[in-house]
Design a protein around this motif. Structure first.
Motif: not given
Length: 180
Positions: A100-101, A130-133, A169-180
């Motif tokens: 959890f982050f 802010a960021k939660i993940g 403007p304010g921005e919200v989003g979803l970020q995914a990181i995949l490591r190979f």
């Protein structure tokens, strides 16, 4: 555990280049002769627990023309364009060993001039991000927000009064990181 870093800088600048906007919106670099820049930067990191870290930083810049004049005027003692008087950040980060982050940051910017005559400037402003993940060895996924309170910090009369830039403007989003 607390870590810190600080820097104090004094620079004498000869033949400094300054961007100047001409009628019609064309921009050229001009020789601003001499300038002196002074600044200080301080960064602190405090690891309160294995999972919780606090961070903070402050930077102050004072850069002025020692000698600079042209057909339009004398700018000696004026502040250099596009250099905020100060910047700062304060943040807290939680990273649990189970993955959890969470992180929240307050960032701020001081007054900044946009022209050599110091006629046009921005007001100081602050933004919250802010960021939660969830993090693993192979992938991370986050829900994030930039400027989450939708603060307006438009840049008016930039480039010698020719252009206005509107803050995103304010921005919200979803970020995914995949490591190979």
């Amino acid at each position: 555990m607390i870590h810190h870093r600080n820097n104090v800088v004094i620079n004498k600048i000869d033949d400094m280049q300054v961007a100047e906007t001409l009628p019609g919106g064309h921009t050229i670099n001009t020789n601003a002769a001499k300038a002196t820049g002074r600044g200080v930067e301080i960064e602190l990191t405090a690891r309160l627990t294995k999972a919780l870290t606090l961070v903070g930083g402050f930077g102050y810049t004072d850069i002025k023309f020692d000698s600079f004049s042209d057909a339009q005027g004398d700018y000696e003692g004026n502040k250099n364009p596009w250099a905020p008087e100060y910047t700062f950040n304060i943040g807290a980060q939680y990273r649990h060993e189970a993955g959890f982050f969470a992180r929240v940051d307050l960032v701020g910017y001081g007054k900044m001039y946009f022209d050599k005559a110091n006629n046009y400037s921005s007001d100081p402003y602050e933004l919250v991000n802010a960021k939660i993940g969830y993090e693993t060895d192979r992938f991370d996924i986050y829900f994030y927000g930039k400027n989450i309170f939708d603060k307006k910090y438009d840049t008016r009369r930039a480039y010698d009064g020719f252009l206005d830039f509107y803050s995103p403007p304010g921005e919200v989003g979803l970020q995914a990181i995949l490591r190979f």
